[in-house]
Design a protein around this motif. Structure first.
Motif, PDB file in Angstrom:
ATOM      1  N   ILE A  72       5.391 -94.585  16.171  1.00 13.25           N
ATOM      2  CA  ILE A  72       4.384 -93.512  16.274  1.00 13.25           C
ATOM      3  C   ILE A  72       5.134 -92.235  15.890  1.00 13.25           C
ATOM      4  N   THR A  73       4.636 -91.540  14.879  1.00  9.81           N
ATOM      5  CA  THR A  73       5.393 -90.420  14.297  1.00  9.81           C
ATOM      6  C   THR A  73       5.944 -89.463  15.355  1.00  9.81           C
ATOM      7  N   GLU A  74       5.098 -89.015  16.275  1.00 10.85           N
ATOM      8  CA  GLU A  74       5.534 -87.958  17.201  1.00 10.85           C
ATOM      9  C   GLU A  74       6.389 -88.483  18.347  1.00 10.85           C
ATOM     10  N   ILE A  75       6.466 -89.803  18.497  1.00 10.19           N
ATOM     11  CA  ILE A  75       7.152 -90.323  19.684  1.00 10.19           C
ATOM     12  C   ILE A  75       8.542 -90.887  19.382  1.00 10.19           C
ATOM     13  N   ASN A  76       8.623 -91.741  18.380  1.00  8.90           N
ATOM     14  CA  ASN A  76       9.914 -92.428  18.195  1.00  8.90           C
ATOM     15  C   ASN A  76      10.343 -92.496  16.732  1.00  8.90           C
ATOM     16  N   VAL A  94      -1.515 -96.810  21.780  1.00 10.62           N
ATOM     17  CA  VAL A  94      -1.252 -95.490  21.192  1.00 10.62           C
ATOM     18  C   VAL A  94      -1.598 -94.354  22.158  1.00 10.62           C
ATOM     19  N   GLY A  95      -2.821 -94.381  22.730  1.00 14.20           N
ATOM     20  CA  GLY A  95      -3.232 -93.300  23.640  1.00 14.20           C
ATOM     21  C   GLY A  95      -2.339 -93.242  24.867  1.00 14.20           C
ATOM     22  N   LEU A  96      -1.966 -94.419  25.354  1.00 11.58           N
ATOM     23  CA  LEU A  96      -1.101 -94.461  26.544  1.00 11.58           C
ATOM     24  C   LEU A  96       0.275 -93.880  26.219  1.00 11.58           C
ATOM     25  N   ALA A  97       0.837 -94.287  25.069  1.00  8.17           N
ATOM     26  CA  ALA A  97       2.172 -93.800  24.685  1.00  8.17           C
ATOM     27  C   ALA A  97       2.159 -92.289  24.467  1.00  8.17           C
ATOM     28  N   ILE A 105       4.537-100.705  24.928  1.00  2.69           N
ATOM     29  CA  ILE A 105       4.779 -99.354  25.465  1.00  2.69           C
ATOM     30  C   ILE A 105       6.266 -99.175  25.795  1.00  2.69           C
ATOM     31  N   LEU A 106       6.893-100.238  26.306  1.00  7.88           N
ATOM     32  CA  LEU A 106       8.313-100.145  26.679  1.00  7.88           C
ATOM     33  C   LEU A 106       9.201-100.069  25.433  1.00  7.88           C
ATOM     34  N   LYS A 107       8.798-100.786  24.379  1.00  8.22           N
ATOM     35  CA  LYS A 107       9.583-100.729  23.135  1.00  8.22           C
ATOM     36  C   LYS A 107       9.464 -99.333  22.502  1.00  8.22           C
ATOM     37  N   ILE A 108       8.247 -98.827  22.439  1.00  7.43           N
ATOM     38  CA  ILE A 108       8.009 -97.516  21.801  1.00  7.43           C
ATOM     39  C   ILE A 108       8.747 -96.403  22.543  1.00  7.43           C
ATOM     40  N   LEU A 109       8.723 -96.467  23.876  1.00  5.90           N
ATOM     41  CA  LEU A 109       9.361 -95.397  24.668  1.00  5.90           C
ATOM     42  C   LEU A 109      10.845 -95.693  24.923  1.00  5.90           C
ATOM     43  N   GLY A 110      11.354 -96.745  24.283  1.00  2.00           N
ATOM     44  CA  GLY A 110      12.773 -97.091  24.433  1.00  2.00           C
ATOM     45  C   GLY A 110      13.674 -96.223  23.551  1.00  2.00           C
ATOM     46  N   LYS A 111      14.986 -96.524  23.644  1.00  2.00           N
ATOM     47  CA  LYS A 111      15.973 -95.718  22.901  1.00  2.00           C
ATOM     48  C   LYS A 111      16.563 -96.543  21.754  1.00  2.00           C
ATOM     49  N   TYR A 112      16.785 -95.881  20.621  1.00  2.00           N
ATOM     50  CA  TYR A 112      17.471 -96.547  19.508  1.00  2.00           C
ATOM     51  C   TYR A 112      18.972 -96.351  19.698  1.00  2.00           C
ATOM     52  N   GLN A 113      19.688 -97.459  19.853  1.00  2.00           N
ATOM     53  CA  GLN A 113      21.143 -97.368  20.089  1.00  2.00           C
ATOM     54  C   GLN A 113      21.864 -98.446  19.294  1.00  2.00           C
ATOM     55  N   GLY A 149      -3.061 -93.061  11.551  1.00  2.00           N
ATOM     56  CA  GLY A 149      -1.744 -93.041  12.200  1.00  2.00           C
ATOM     57  C   GLY A 149      -0.708 -93.716  11.308  1.00  2.00           C
ATOM     58  N   ALA A 150      -1.123 -94.802  10.637  1.00  2.00           N
ATOM     59  CA  ALA A 150      -0.202 -95.505   9.732  1.00  2.00           C
ATOM     60  C   ALA A 150       0.103 -94.641   8.511  1.00  2.00           C
ATOM     61  N   VAL A 151      -0.909 -93.935   8.006  1.00  2.00           N
ATOM     62  CA  VAL A 151      -0.664 -93.055   6.857  1.00  2.00           C
ATOM     63  C   VAL A 151       0.273 -91.906   7.267  1.00  2.00           C
ATOM     64  N   GLN A 152       0.121 -91.422   8.492  1.00  2.00           N
ATOM     65  CA  GLN A 152       1.031 -90.371   8.988  1.00  2.00           C
ATOM     66  C   GLN A 152       2.474 -90.914   9.039  1.00  2.00           C
ATOM     67  N   VAL A 153       2.633 -92.172   9.456  1.00  2.00           N
ATOM     68  CA  VAL A 153       3.980 -92.776   9.454  1.00  2.00           C
ATOM     69  C   VAL A 153       4.512 -92.869   8.018  1.00  2.00           C
ATOM     70  N   LEU A 154       3.636 -93.280   7.088  1.00  5.12           N
ATOM     71  CA  LEU A 154       4.044 -93.327   5.670  1.00  5.12           C
ATOM     72  C   LEU A 154       4.529 -91.955   5.208  1.00  5.12           C
ATOM     73  N   GLU A 155       3.783 -90.927   5.602  1.00  8.88           N
ATOM     74  CA  GLU A 155       4.157 -89.551   5.208  1.00  8.88           C
ATOM     75  C   GLU A 155       5.537 -89.218   5.778  1.00  8.88           C
ATOM     76  N   TYR A 156       5.727 -89.538   7.076  1.00  8.60           N
ATOM     77  CA  TYR A 156       7.017 -89.234   7.700  1.00  8.60           C
ATOM     78  C   TYR A 156       8.145 -89.976   6.981  1.00  8.60           C
ATOM     79  N   LEU A 157       7.927 -91.281   6.724  1.00  9.30           N
ATOM     80  CA  LEU A 157       8.983 -92.077   6.084  1.00  9.30           C
ATOM     81  C   LEU A 157       9.282 -91.553   4.689  1.00  9.30           C
TER      82      LEU A 157
END
Ligand SMILES: NC(=O)c1ccc[n+]([C@@H]2O[C@H](COP(=O)([O-])OP(=O)(O)OC[C@H]3O[C@@H](n4cnc5c(N)ncnc54)[C@H](OP(=O)(O)O)[C@@H]3O)[C@@H](O)[C@H]2O)c1
Length: 367
Positions: A113-117, A146-149, A226-234, A353-361
């Motif tokens: 999700i663009t704004e989250i992770n 999405v709404g929950l995250a 939800i746990l994967k999205i709010l997790g940390k990239y390490q 939301g997917a197009v926004q991710v495409l834009e970010y990438l």
């Protein structure tokens, strides 16, 4: 850049076309659907209301799902079982942005999700290397997640999350075009009285004037994603967040917009005003970082004192803003909060939301 659409005749595929029409960076590429649709014009194959689309799209021929075509990326809105086969075939050559669950739970696949992770996008390079693909598969979460995250992220970052309980009230469009058509045939249809023992024992699927308290596979998806999205990239992997979460996912007779009632226990105590301030701060950061992406909303989170309502609010900010209303202290102590969320399942929760991710990438050279 041309973006091909897998599952173009479905509810999300149609939203994908709409999100790309007139886009400043991307254009609609080849349209793919099942063999039932292949060879027909889009107008003949798509059962949804498409009268507003340009003639050129309505007359375009739908293609069978076979890799090839001149697109630089693909947007996938297939049923998950089909996506499992098709997405890797396309990802060998080009990036695949997916709204399906087919690859969401694999270790080398982020759920973005663009704004989250956005930092999880680094995992796409790991995936490319491991699988030897020129492209990659980048899925979006389930539309309910999405709404929950979006609503939890500022709470987690500012006050920590101890436990979460969520009950969703999900729109019929979340079940795809066949469900939308079925609901249409059911309008004002009477259930014969008295209701027969056979129907009580095994009720046929009835969307109209009804509440369906079970959506197959939905609750495990929300709890895992939800746990994967709010997790940390390490170090080349995602370490999931670890708070306990439970939910009920329920279908209601609403066309568009998933509504959720959320109860959160925070780690630090916080007031309603603290939470509102955390959302406002999140909005400022998102505006700075992602405000220039063409699909970003003006406000990432819109705060209401009243309850959000799908019929009035699902299209706010082009369906890309997450609406959080009735933020209140919970009844179980000063660390409990409750609030209501509305997130557009077809727009922020899927295609746009997917197009926004495409834009970010594409801004970070991954496209
Ligand atoms: N609806 C939502 O709110 C939402 C939100 C987030 C994610 N998603 C996910 O997005 C995906 C699409 O959902 P949807 O609601 O748009 O579904 P849908 O309306 O049922 O559309 C499915 C699309 O896939 C095609 N398709 C079906 N069976 C196929 C097969 N055997 N081979 C090739 N193509 C096939 C259909 O083509 P035909 O028209 O030719 O059958 C249609 O284009 C699903 O994985 C869903 O879980 C949906």
């Amino acid at each position: 850049k041309k973006i091909g659409i897998l599952g173009a005749t479905g509810a999300v595929g149609l939203e994908g076309i709409e999100a790309l029409l007139g886009h400043p960076w991307f254009e609609v590429g080849s349209l793919y659907a099942s063999e039932r649709s292949a060879g027909k014009t889009y107008g003949d194959a798509c059962k949804l209301d498409i009268a507003h689309l340009p003639k050129e799209i309505i007359q375009r021929e739908v293609r069978e799902i076979v890799p090839g075509g001149d697109q630089q990326a693909v947007f996938s809105a297939l049923p998950s079982a089909e996506a499992k086969k098709a997405e890797p075939q396309f990802a060998r050559q080009v990036p695949v942005i997916s709204t399906t669950s087919a690859f969401r739970y694999e270790d080398d696949v982020p759920v973005l999700i663009t704004e989250i992770n956005p930092e999880h996008a680094e995992l796409l390079k790991v995936q490319q290397k491991a699988r030897g693909w020129k492209g990659f598969i980048a899925p979006e979460p389930n539309c309910t997640t999405v709404g929950l995250a979006m609503s939890l992220k500022p709470i987690m970052d500012n006050f920590g999350v101890g436990r979460v309980v969520m009950c969703s009230y999900q729109a019929v469009s979340g079940a795809g075009h066949a469900a939308i058509e079925l609901w249409g045939t059911q309008r004002k249809q009477e259930v014969p009285r008295p209701v027969s023992a056979e129907i009580i024992a095994e009720p046929p699927l009835l969307f109209d004037g009804n509440v369906i308290g079970y959506i197959a596979d939905e609750e495990p998806k929300v709890k895992k994603e939800i746990l994967k999205i709010l997790g940390k990239y390490q170090k080349g992997a995602i370490v999931p967040a670890s708070f306990p979460i439970d939910c009920f996912c329920v279908r209601v007779p609403v066309y568009e917009g998933h509504f959720e009632a959320v109860f959160v226990e925070t780690v630090k105590s916080c007031s309603v005003e603290d939470v509102k301030a955390a959302y406002e701060q999140f909005n400022q950061v998102c505006k700075q970082k992602y405000g220039k992406l063409p699909s970003s909303p003006k406000k990432t989170v819109t705060i209401y004192d009243r309850t959000p309502q799908p019929r009035y609010d699902a299209e706010i900010d082009g369906g890309m803003s997450t609406i959080v209303g009735r933020i209140e202290e919970g009844a179980f102590g000063d660390k409990w909060l409750k609030y209501l969320v509305l997130s557009n399942n077809l727009k922020k929760g899927a295609a746009k939301g997917a197009v926004q991710v495409l834009e970010y990438l594409s801004t970070c050279g991954l496209l």
